[in-house]
Design a protein around this motif. Structure first.
Motif, PDB file in Angstrom:
ATOM      1  N   UNK A 117       0.861  -1.191   0.000  1.00 61.69           N
ATOM      2  CA  UNK A 117       0.000   0.000   0.000  1.00 61.69           C
ATOM      3  C   UNK A 117       0.896   1.239   0.000  1.00 61.69           C
ATOM      4  N   UNK A 118       0.279   2.428   0.252  1.00 61.05           N
ATOM      5  CA  UNK A 118       1.082   3.646   0.370  1.00 61.05           C
ATOM      6  C   UNK A 118       1.519   3.888   1.805  1.00 61.05           C
ATOM      7  N   UNK A 119       1.302   2.911   2.681  1.00 56.66           N
ATOM      8  CA  UNK A 119       1.727   3.056   4.081  1.00 56.66           C
ATOM      9  C   UNK A 119       3.235   3.287   4.138  1.00 56.66           C
ATOM     10  N   UNK A 120       3.646   4.049   5.166  1.00 62.88           N
ATOM     11  CA  UNK A 120       5.088   4.283   5.345  1.00 62.88           C
ATOM     12  C   UNK A 120       5.639   3.261   6.341  1.00 62.88           C
ATOM     13  N   UNK A 121       6.954   3.073   6.319  1.00 62.40           N
ATOM     14  CA  UNK A 121       7.537   2.177   7.333  1.00 62.40           C
ATOM     15  C   UNK A 121       7.190   2.731   8.714  1.00 62.40           C
ATOM     16  N   UNK A 122       6.837   1.825   9.621  1.00 63.33           N
ATOM     17  CA  UNK A 122       6.421   2.232  10.969  1.00 63.33           C
ATOM     18  C   UNK A 122       4.911   2.382  11.092  1.00 63.33           C
ATOM     19  N   UNK A 123       4.177   2.461   9.966  1.00 67.14           N
ATOM     20  CA  UNK A 123       2.710   2.482  10.034  1.00 67.14           C
ATOM     21  C   UNK A 123       2.197   1.080  10.393  1.00 67.14           C
ATOM     22  N   UNK A 124       0.890   1.007  10.709  1.00 63.51           N
ATOM     23  CA  UNK A 124       0.289  -0.273  11.130  1.00 63.51           C
ATOM     24  C   UNK A 124      -0.834  -0.660  10.171  1.00 63.51           C
ATOM     25  N   UNK A 125      -0.869  -1.927   9.813  1.00 62.33           N
ATOM     26  CA  UNK A 125      -1.996  -2.478   9.050  1.00 62.33           C
ATOM     27  C   UNK A 125      -2.826  -3.371   9.967  1.00 62.33           C
ATOM     28  N   UNK A 126      -4.149  -3.304   9.816  1.00 61.60           N
ATOM     29  CA  UNK A 126      -5.048  -4.191  10.562  1.00 61.60           C
ATOM     30  C   UNK A 126      -5.915  -4.905   9.519  1.00 61.60           C
ATOM     31  N   UNK A 127      -5.456  -6.034   8.992  1.00 59.36           N
ATOM     32  CA  UNK A 127      -6.179  -6.672   7.890  1.00 59.36           C
ATOM     33  C   UNK A 127      -7.454  -7.376   8.347  1.00 59.36           C
ATOM     34  N   UNK A 128      -8.540  -7.113   7.614  1.00 57.82           N
ATOM     35  CA  UNK A 128      -9.828  -7.730   7.965  1.00 57.82           C
ATOM     36  C   UNK A 128      -9.926  -9.158   7.426  1.00 57.82           C
ATOM     37  N   UNK A 129      -9.006  -9.534   6.542  1.00 57.67           N
ATOM     38  CA  UNK A 129      -9.012 -10.894   6.003  1.00 57.67           C
ATOM     39  C   UNK A 129      -7.627 -11.234   5.467  1.00 57.67           C
ATOM     40  N   UNK A 130      -7.432 -12.521   5.194  1.00 60.72           N
ATOM     41  CA  UNK A 130      -6.123 -12.943   4.698  1.00 60.72           C
ATOM     42  C   UNK A 130      -6.278 -14.135   3.753  1.00 60.72           C
ATOM     43  N   UNK A 131      -5.422 -14.193   2.738  1.00 59.11           N
ATOM     44  CA  UNK A 131      -5.344 -15.396   1.911  1.00 59.11           C
ATOM     45  C   UNK A 131      -3.921 -15.933   1.927  1.00 59.11           C
ATOM     46  N   UNK A 132      -3.761 -17.160   1.406  1.00 60.38           N
ATOM     47  CA  UNK A 132      -2.464 -17.845   1.470  1.00 60.38           C
ATOM     48  C   UNK A 132      -1.819 -17.874   0.088  1.00 60.38           C
TER      49      UNK A 132
END
Ligand code: R1P
Ligand code: URA
Length: 315
Positions: A117-132
């Motif tokens: 994404x456009x997140x910067x290093x040190x930002x946090x992601x909270x994913x609502x779902x995940x695939x493998x």
């Protein structure tokens, strides 16, 4: 041949019933677990040197390579478990924890990730779902038809508990600022390298188009790491077998409903679009704040009627 039970080869030196809380924060790195344990109740910060497990907390290091630390956060029993890296370690951890904890559980992972994404290093992601994302080993066989077979298999998405995701976003935003918290979908890879799109000319990986494939599969793909999918998947497929009394059974059979609620959040260590990597200073700044947001979330989530009936050592 019929197989009758899970036949757990659990580590006899490992954590036992009563030593693990129903609310667990799991991380990869044992050093992270020790840093986060400083936020637990009753820790004498002045007299506990860094890298040392606070003496008022229960701790256990197992041959599996797991480190468990149990105490309380704002009076509520919680455990921190460091499990190492990869999908197999998450599988060991969730199944073996489930086997020794009575009643419903909530498990939140705090890990690190690469971000698309456009997140910067040190930002946090909270994913609502995940695939493998799995390397399709058959593709690399001499006789595979490469015009039909793809080098990487991408699974369906499994969801986090929506209440945990909401709570994590709220608490992370309060600690770090809303502009530093991202949601989206996570991809859990079976390698740090080939199935995360890293180029390595020592091996044939055929992964140049992997990011395009990920976005085609799920346009909201934002992060790549190595464990979260298994946590979400096992939470969904957990049964009521470990629940107590009437919670466990419907018409005399074990309930099929989940007994584990799961969520995850991850710190951006690698920004895969710009190739930036997090500094040590940023890790030191973000880790404890993110840890506190996870503890706040762990204790806010409603477990069930018997949530605090299970006494926990070290608390
Ligand atoms: C790779 O360096 C490791 O970092 C991430 C990945 O999922 C993988 O385990 O998580 P942790 O920071 O929790 O270890
Ligand atoms: N962890 C991963 O699995 N991948 C990254 O790029 C960074 C951390």
């Amino acid at each position: 041949m019929s197989m009758t039970n899970a036949n757990f080869p659990m580590d006899p030196e490992g954590t036992k019933r009563g030593e693990l809380a129903n609310r667990i924060l799991t991380v990869g790195d044992p050093a992270r677990a020790i840093i986060l344990s400083r936020s637990l109740d009753g820790v004498d910060l002045e007299n506990t040197p860094p890298k040392t497990i606070p003496s008022n907390l229960f701790s256990c290091s197992s041959h599996r390579g797991f480190l468990t630390i149990t105490g309380r956060f704002k009076g509520v029993p919680v455990s921190i478990v460091a499990i190492g890296m990869g999908v197999s370690m998450m599988d060991f951890f969730v199944r073996e924890s489930r086997a020794i904890v009575d009643g419903p559980m909530v498990i939140i992972r705090l890990g690190s990730c690469g971000s698309l994404s456009d997140a910067k290093v040190g930002d946090i992601h909270v994913p609502s779902g995940s695939y493998l994302v799995q390397r399709n080993v058959d593709y690399f066989a001499d006789d595979s038809d490469k015009s039909v077979v793809k080098p990487y298999h991408l699974s369906k998405i499994f969801q986090a508990d929506p209440k945990i995701t909401q709570t994590l976003i709220k608490n992370m935003s309060a600690k770090l600022g809303k502009e530093h918290v991202w949601s989206g979908i996570n991809a859990t890879a079976d390698s740090f390298y080939s199935s995360q799109g890293r180029q390595d000319n020592n091996f044939v990986d055929d992964n140049q188009d992997l990011f395009t494939e990920l976005i085609k599969h799920e346009p909201n793909t934002m992060t790549l790491e190595m464990e979260t999918f298994v946590l979400y998947h096992l939470a969904k497929t957990s049964t009521g077998a470990s629940l107590v009394g009437s919670q466990a059974l419907v018409n005399g059979s074990i309930k099929k409903t989940s007994s584990i609620k799961a969520g995850a959040c991850m710190m951006v260590f690698a920004q895969r679009k710009t190739n930036a990597f997090i500094s040590k200073e940023d890790v030191v700044r973000v880790e404890p704040l993110a840890g506190e947001a996870v503890f706040e979330s762990l204790i806010e989530v409603h477990l069930g009627d018997d949530q605090d009936l299970h006494p926990t050592k070290g608390s």
